[in-house]
Write an enzyme that holds these catalytic residues in place. Structure first.
Site, mmCIF file in Angstrom:
data_model
loop_
_atom_site.group_PDB
_atom_site.id
_atom_site.type_symbol
_atom_site.label_atom_id
_atom_site.label_comp_id
_atom_site.label_asym_id
_atom_site.label_seq_id
_atom_site.Cartn_x
_atom_site.Cartn_y
_atom_site.Cartn_z
ATOM 1 N N TYR A 32 -51.520 45.859 146.407
ATOM 2 C CA TYR A 32 -51.354 45.211 144.844
ATOM 3 C C TYR A 32 -49.959 46.215 144.319
ATOM 4 O O TYR A 32 -50.062 47.556 144.219
ATOM 5 C CB TYR A 32 -52.358 45.535 144.290
ATOM 6 C CG TYR A 32 -53.080 46.840 143.842
ATOM 7 C CD1 TYR A 32 -53.369 48.422 144.847
ATOM 8 C CD2 TYR A 32 -52.844 47.702 142.518
ATOM 9 C CE1 TYR A 32 -54.087 49.022 144.568
ATOM 10 C CE2 TYR A 32 -53.167 48.542 142.512
ATOM 11 C CZ TYR A 32 -53.886 49.775 143.397
ATOM 12 O OH TYR A 32 -54.231 50.739 143.299
ATOM 13 N N LYS A 146 -49.731 50.914 148.892
ATOM 14 C CA LYS A 146 -50.282 51.054 147.236
ATOM 15 C C LYS A 146 -51.168 49.613 148.017
ATOM 16 O O LYS A 146 -51.558 48.647 147.804
ATOM 17 C CB LYS A 146 -49.357 50.174 146.230
ATOM 18 C CG LYS A 146 -50.726 50.552 145.269
ATOM 19 C CD LYS A 146 -50.178 50.370 143.747
ATOM 20 C CE LYS A 146 -50.505 50.200 142.191
ATOM 21 N NZ LYS A 146 -50.557 51.426 142.594
ATOM 22 N N GLU A 178 -52.893 64.625 145.578
ATOM 23 C CA GLU A 178 -52.625 63.733 143.761
ATOM 24 C C GLU A 178 -54.055 63.093 143.651
ATOM 25 O O GLU A 178 -54.826 64.228 143.609
ATOM 26 C CB GLU A 178 -51.575 61.841 144.236
ATOM 27 C CG GLU A 178 -53.028 61.191 145.243
ATOM 28 C CD GLU A 178 -51.823 59.873 145.254
ATOM 29 O OE1 GLU A 178 -51.116 59.243 144.612
ATOM 30 O OE2 GLU A 178 -52.692 58.942 146.939
ATOM 31 N N LEU A 202 -48.968 58.641 146.627
ATOM 32 C CA LEU A 202 -48.155 57.037 146.592
ATOM 33 C C LEU A 202 -47.282 57.722 145.173
ATOM 34 O O LEU A 202 -47.126 58.656 144.487
ATOM 35 C CB LEU A 202 -49.396 56.374 145.663
ATOM 36 C CG LEU A 202 -48.764 55.061 145.083
ATOM 37 C CD1 LEU A 202 -49.076 53.988 145.978
ATOM 38 C CD2 LEU A 202 -49.980 54.547 143.612
HETATM 39 N N1 PDD Z 1 -53.084 53.743 140.123
HETATM 40 N N2 PDD Z 1 -51.516 57.303 142.989
HETATM 41 C C1 PDD Z 1 -52.956 56.371 142.995
HETATM 42 C C2 PDD Z 1 -53.079 56.795 144.138
HETATM 43 C C3 PDD Z 1 -52.379 55.997 141.987
HETATM 44 O O1 PDD Z 1 -53.593 55.110 142.451
HETATM 45 C C4 PDD Z 1 -51.813 55.339 141.043
HETATM 46 C C5 PDD Z 1 -52.228 54.491 140.018
HETATM 47 C C6 PDD Z 1 -50.471 56.510 140.717
HETATM 48 C C7 PDD Z 1 -49.706 56.184 139.989
HETATM 49 O O2 PDD Z 1 -48.638 55.301 140.083
HETATM 50 P P1 PDD Z 1 -47.911 54.538 139.050
HETATM 51 O O3 PDD Z 1 -47.507 55.704 138.597
HETATM 52 O O4 PDD Z 1 -47.030 53.769 139.537
HETATM 53 O O5 PDD Z 1 -49.043 53.826 137.957
HETATM 54 C C8 PDD Z 1 -50.664 57.630 141.699
HETATM 55 C C9 PDD Z 1 -53.079 52.102 138.757
HETATM 56 C C10 PDD Z 1 -52.922 52.095 137.828
HETATM 57 C C11 PDD Z 1 -54.622 51.321 139.477
HETATM 58 O O6 PDD Z 1 -54.818 51.585 140.754
HETATM 59 O O7 PDD Z 1 -54.795 50.976 138.492
#
Ligand code: PDD
Length: 285
Positions: A32, A146, A178, A202
């Site tokens: 996703y 992801k 993270e 991620l």
């Molecule tokens: N999640 N690490 C994890 C485990 C995450 O699920 C997310 C973001 C990030 C930050 O990534 P980005 O800056 O590309 O949003 C880091 C999204 C927002 C979610 O699962 O809804």
């Protein structure tokens, strides 16, 4: 009426149905993306589509659409939702097949996308900061993908919420990886630090942008392993994600971070980040 995209069609959300045999539902076999939209414009779209391509390849799924097709699909959803500030969600699963762990021989992927209002980042979180706790990173070894298989992240975030915190900061082999749904930054001796990209985390699009903005504005920043014990001594801790932007952590495991208030570097960088967003609204970046 909320319009969604499912397998080549735009239809009302209530009418969008998938089979109980979908491998996303049965096995969590899918990928996703979450893309913020400001003033009708997807934020860092090419970077999100690039990460999607990498993730699909990593789990051996063919990309069902090319970049132009993704873009026009998103445009349709954005226009239907009246532009403005939105959050795009897209998901690709390995499709519908009799349940078997191994890949089905010939199956069309399931492609789903939806668009929701994007509330402005919580005023309170931004002004006062949030609490976090540290937890053992119990996830698998491909955290750079992801995947929709989010049960460990769900359990970790809930553990934080149960303890009155907004996020869990995860520790693997004595180092920060993270957050359960965010990337982590710390400020130590005037230097902004975040763990280097690896299968342990991620590669967040917001994380990359923060590093880019820091470098463009003379803020000293490095990608560097962060030992867990540093967390008790650093001046600032931040969390970053597409939907929550940059949030200061002011309490960690019940103890104040720095002086217990959002720090000066966070104030500086979040202002730069907001200005960057404003430029996007006026189409100048
Ligand atoms: N999640 N690490 C994890 C485990 C995450 O699920 C997310 C973001 C990030 C930050 O990534 P980005 O800056 O590309 O949003 C880091 C999204 C927002 C979610 O699962 O809804």
């Amino acid at each position: 009426m909320s319009l969604v995209y499912l397998n080549g069609r735009f239809l009302p959300q209530e009418e969008a149905k998938i089979s109980v045999l979908d491998r996303g539902f049965l096995l969590g076999d899918g990928i996703y993306e979450v893309i913020p939209v400001y003033h009708g414009r997807p934020f860092r779209l090419q970077q999100h589509l690039h990460r999607l391509e990498q993730n699909l390849a990593a789990v051996r799924l063919a990309n069902p659409l090319d970049r132009d097709q993704w873009q026009s699909l998103f445009q349709h959803l954005i226009e239907h939702h009246g532009g403005g500030d939105l959050s795009l969600y897209l998901q690709v699963t390995r499709g519908v097949a009799q349940r078997d762990h191994a890949f089905p021989a010939e199956t069309e992927p399931t492609v789903f996308a939806m668009c929701n209002p994007l509330p402005p980042p919580q005023e309170l979180d931004q002004q006062s900061g949030v609490e976090a706790i540290t937890l053992d990173d119990i996830r698998w070894r491909y955290c750079h993908i992801k995947t929709i298989s989010l049960l460990p992240n769900v359990l970790l975030r809930q553990q934080a919420v149960d303890q009155g915190a907004a996020e869990a900061i995860l520790i693997r082999d004595g180092r920060v990886t993270e957050g359960a749904a965010s990337n982590v930054f710390v400020v130590r001796d005037g230097l902004l630090l975040t763990p280097p990209k690896s299968p342990n985390l991620l590669p967040g699009i917001t994380r990359d942008l923060i590093l880019e903005l820091a470098s463009g504005h003379g803020v000293p920043a490095r990608e560097k392993d962060i030992p867990a014990e540093w967390l008790g001594q650093v001046d600032e801790i931040w969390l970053s994600s597409s939907t929550r932007e940059i949030i200061p952590v002011v309490m960690l495991n019940g103890a104040p971070v720095g002086n217990g208030k959002p720090g000066p570097l966070w104030k500086h960088l979040s202002k730069i980040y907001r200005l960057y967003k404003e430029q996007l609204r006026h189409d100048t970046v």
